[in-house]
Design a protein around this motif. Sequence first.
Motif, PDB file in Angstrom:
ATOM      1  N   ASP A   1       0.864  -1.182   0.000  1.00  0.00           N
ATOM      2  CA  ASP A   1       0.000   0.000   0.000  1.00  0.00           C
ATOM      3  C   ASP A   1       0.898   1.229   0.000  1.00  0.00           C
ATOM      4  O   ASP A   1       1.954   1.239   0.628  1.00  0.00           O
ATOM      5  N   ARG A   2       0.486   2.240  -0.703  1.00  0.00           N
ATOM      6  CA  ARG A   2       1.262   3.473  -0.794  1.00  0.00           C
ATOM      7  C   ARG A   2       0.451   4.588  -0.143  1.00  0.00           C
ATOM      8  O   ARG A   2      -0.661   4.879  -0.557  1.00  0.00           O
ATOM      9  N   THR A   3       1.020   5.206   0.893  1.00  0.00           N
ATOM     10  CA  THR A   3       0.335   6.284   1.601  1.00  0.00           C
ATOM     11  C   THR A   3       1.164   7.560   1.497  1.00  0.00           C
ATOM     12  O   THR A   3       2.388   7.518   1.581  1.00  0.00           O
TER      13      THR A   3
ATOM     14  N   ASP B   1       5.739   3.308   1.158  1.00  0.00           N
ATOM     15  CA  ASP B   1       5.190   1.993   0.846  1.00  0.00           C
ATOM     16  C   ASP B   1       5.250   1.121   2.090  1.00  0.00           C
ATOM     17  O   ASP B   1       6.257   1.106   2.798  1.00  0.00           O
TER      18      ASP B   1
ATOM     19  N   GLU C   1       3.560  -2.890   3.585  1.00  0.00           N
ATOM     20  CA  GLU C   1       2.803  -4.099   3.290  1.00  0.00           C
ATOM     21  C   GLU C   1       1.541  -4.109   4.157  1.00  0.00           C
ATOM     22  O   GLU C   1       1.616  -4.011   5.372  1.00  0.00           O
ATOM     23  N   PHE C   2       0.357  -4.195   3.523  1.00  0.00           N
ATOM     24  CA  PHE C   2      -0.865  -4.240   4.312  1.00  0.00           C
ATOM     25  C   PHE C   2      -1.486  -5.627   4.334  1.00  0.00           C
ATOM     26  O   PHE C   2      -2.316  -5.924   5.190  1.00  0.00           O
TER      27      PHE C   2
ATOM     28  N   ARG D   1      -3.945 -10.098   7.018  1.00  0.00           N
ATOM     29  CA  ARG D   1      -3.536  -8.736   7.354  1.00  0.00           C
ATOM     30  C   ARG D   1      -2.134  -8.769   7.957  1.00  0.00           C
ATOM     31  O   ARG D   1      -1.795  -9.653   8.736  1.00  0.00           O
TER      32      ARG D   1
ATOM     33  N   GLN E   1      -9.959   1.118  -2.000  1.00  0.00           N
ATOM     34  CA  GLN E   1      -8.617   1.131  -2.571  1.00  0.00           C
ATOM     35  C   GLN E   1      -7.914  -0.207  -2.332  1.00  0.00           C
ATOM     36  O   GLN E   1      -7.231  -0.727  -3.219  1.00  0.00           O
ATOM     37  N   HIS E   2      -8.097  -0.768  -1.145  1.00  0.00           N
ATOM     38  CA  HIS E   2      -7.489  -2.062  -0.858  1.00  0.00           C
ATOM     39  C   HIS E   2      -8.170  -3.172  -1.649  1.00  0.00           C
ATOM     40  O   HIS E   2      -7.517  -4.125  -2.082  1.00  0.00           O
TER      41      HIS E   2
ATOM     42  N   THR F   1      -6.695  -3.049  -5.005  1.00  0.00           N
ATOM     43  CA  THR F   1      -5.353  -3.628  -4.950  1.00  0.00           C
ATOM     44  C   THR F   1      -5.423  -5.151  -4.927  1.00  0.00           C
ATOM     45  O   THR F   1      -4.615  -5.826  -5.567  1.00  0.00           O
TER      46      THR F   1
END
Length: 127
Positions: free
Chosen positions: A11-13, A22, A24-25, A48, A111-112, A115
Amino acid sequence: GGLTPTIQVMDRTPTADHEFADHEFARVIGPTLFRAVLCCDQSFAVKRVNKDGSVSVDVGDIATITKKPKSTLPIKHSYTSYQTLMGAMREKLIDSDLYELEVHDPAVTPQHRATLIGTLLMMDYMF
């Protein structure tokens, strides 16, 4: 790792200085004997990942990706032996795959989810 296919879902926040971080989610963990059994469903657990990098327990699965056998694709004829023969031929000769994404956690953001769909497309290319 090892003999189990594992995919890290990133995930990019955005950060305060207009950069992106970046992390990892989720982690997709597949079956140990992947591709060994072609006639059955093969499930990949989407787990998760905590802030410290550890993976949550099995109860915390956020989704499941299932690779369906090609023999489950619809066939126009209703003859059982014909369906069995066509299913076996499809499994060996056709490169198309059928995947199913089932999200268990309602807190997963759109968004997830997008992804995870992208991860599913990458899995189709890889496996």
